[in-house]
Design a protein around this motif. Structure first.
Motif, mmCIF file in Angstrom:
data_model
loop_
_atom_site.group_PDB
_atom_site.id
_atom_site.type_symbol
_atom_site.label_atom_id
_atom_site.label_comp_id
_atom_site.label_asym_id
_atom_site.label_seq_id
_atom_site.Cartn_x
_atom_site.Cartn_y
_atom_site.Cartn_z
ATOM 1 N N SER A 37 -24.625 29.936 42.899
ATOM 2 C CA SER A 37 -23.940 28.716 42.476
ATOM 3 C C SER A 37 -22.447 28.851 42.668
ATOM 4 N N LYS A 38 -21.841 27.700 42.661
ATOM 5 C CA LYS A 38 -20.642 27.803 42.860
ATOM 6 C C LYS A 38 -20.194 26.558 42.133
ATOM 7 N N ILE A 39 -19.213 26.641 41.579
ATOM 8 C CA ILE A 39 -18.537 25.607 40.566
ATOM 9 C C ILE A 39 -16.708 25.537 41.187
ATOM 10 N N VAL A 40 -16.643 23.991 41.163
ATOM 11 C CA VAL A 40 -15.913 23.192 41.398
ATOM 12 C C VAL A 40 -14.853 21.976 39.997
ATOM 13 N N ILE A 41 -14.346 22.703 39.199
ATOM 14 C CA ILE A 41 -13.599 21.952 38.092
ATOM 15 C C ILE A 41 -12.413 20.886 37.838
ATOM 16 N N THR A 42 -12.360 19.651 38.109
ATOM 17 C CA THR A 42 -11.374 18.592 38.523
ATOM 18 C C THR A 42 -10.629 18.583 37.015
ATOM 19 N N GLY A 43 -9.272 17.900 37.112
ATOM 20 C CA GLY A 43 -8.419 17.390 36.275
ATOM 21 C C GLY A 43 -7.601 16.784 36.398
ATOM 22 N N ILE A 66 -20.370 20.435 40.098
ATOM 23 C CA ILE A 66 -18.928 19.822 40.177
ATOM 24 C C ILE A 66 -19.278 19.416 38.332
ATOM 25 N N LEU A 67 -18.025 19.942 37.233
ATOM 26 C CA LEU A 67 -17.005 19.303 36.266
ATOM 27 C C LEU A 67 -16.131 18.252 36.669
ATOM 28 N N ASP A 68 -16.293 17.507 36.150
ATOM 29 C CA ASP A 68 -15.123 15.866 36.504
ATOM 30 C C ASP A 68 -14.433 15.836 35.360
#
Length: 317
Positions: free
Chosen positions: A254-260, A231-233
């Motif tokens: 793998s799994k990526i979640v990017i939030t912003g 997770i990239l916050d």
């Protein structure tokens, strides 16, 4: 004058619906200009035809939520108002699905809005999800919940949470301690979410084993992240170079979640946001979903919605 009756099978739900001193019902009456009274478990709604219908659907939806154990408060009522206006109230029943996980306090973590449910489904079905939206929409918290769920189900071996430290220069220098101590304040919201899901002791054990990592974005350089939920916050504060570096860390399984929130860019010297660029670059790639939240998905205090709307109106002018 139109009249509709909502029959309530479980009379104990009526006080939940009405709220303390009937405050919930007063909100609905004020919104639609109708009269609502309780008569022996039947809720009678009267007013003009259109307003009565909308109030009827609002009461029905809130009763359904109450039956599923949801708290009925001003925030949930305002949300039901919005879905009734859109005509999507039937979809609210899908929110009663099983939760994502259970916090250490026994609370079931589950989506509270249709936007949040779509976000959860996107994370479940895709390798990379970019969640963009205002504060209070649950972007990070729900992503952490999905990471914990995947970790407990042994779908991944590691949870990695990261954030850019946009003030990695002079202001960090004034903070006491080593580098980890200096960047910890930037990572605090990520720690808080993990503590809520796992508890401090379980978190500390998994961190010691290397199964959970909370680190600034700079620590990701040069690595390949396999079997991980990443997770990239606060991604609006990445540069385009940092975002490209991060995205190319993706390893197998793998799994990526990017939030912003692209309205909250804190980069110095008006530098271009890596999140803004990534949305343009990645929008047509399969297995990458860009999910946009709106102010309707805000699940914090009702004033947060009003603040967001006020700023949007101000900047539009």
């Amino acid at each position: 004058m139109s009249e509709r009756i909502v029959s309530v099978d479980r009379t104990e739900l009526v006080p939940v619906l009405f709220g303390s001193y009937d405050e919930n019902i007063m909100l609905i009456q004020k919104k639609y200009g109708v009269t609502i009274i309780n008569r022996d478990g039947d809720i009678k709604i009267s007013g003009d035809e259109e307003s009565t219908f909308k109030a009827f659907k609002t009461v029905e939806s809130l009763l359904f939520m109450a039956e599923k154990g949801e708290q009925i408060n001003e925030q949930s009522i305002r949300y039901v108002f919005s879905v009734v206006e859109e005509g999507t109230y039937e979809q609210l029943k899908s929110l009663s699905d099983d939760g994502i996980c259970i916090t250490m306090g026994g609370k079931i973590v589950k989506p509270k809005t249709l936007g949040q449910k779509k976000y959860i489904s996107s994370i479940k079905d895709n390798t990379i999800v970019i969640g963009i939206g205002p504060a209070g929409t649950g972007k990070t918290y729900l992503a952490v919940a999905m990471a914990v769920k995947a970790f407990k189900a042994h779908e991944v071996n590691k949870i990695i949470l990261t954030r850019p430290a946009v003030e990695a220069g002079e202001k960090l220098g004034f903070l006491p301690g080593d580098l980890q101590n200096k960047v910890d304040p930037y990572l605090r919201p990520l720690y808080d979410a993990l503590f809520d899901m796992l508890g401090p002791e379980a978190f500390a054990r998994q961190q010691e084993r290397g199964c959970i990592e909370v680190a600034p974005l700079a620590y990701m350089r040069g690595r390949t992240l396999d079997d991980s939920f990443i997770i990239l916050d606060e991604a609006q504060n990445t540069t385009p170079e940092q975002m490209k570096m991060f995205l190319t860390r993706l390893g197998s399984n793998s799994k990526i979640v990017i939030t912003g929130d692209i309205t909250q860019i804190d980069l110095p010297d008006k530098r271009k946001s890596g999140l803004v660029e990534a949305v343009k670059v990645l929008k047509n790639i399969d297995n990458i979903v860009i999910h946009r939240f709106s102010e309707k998905d805000v699940v914090r205090h009702k004033l947060v919605q009003d603040i967001i709307k006020a700023y949007e109106k101000y900047y539009a002018q």
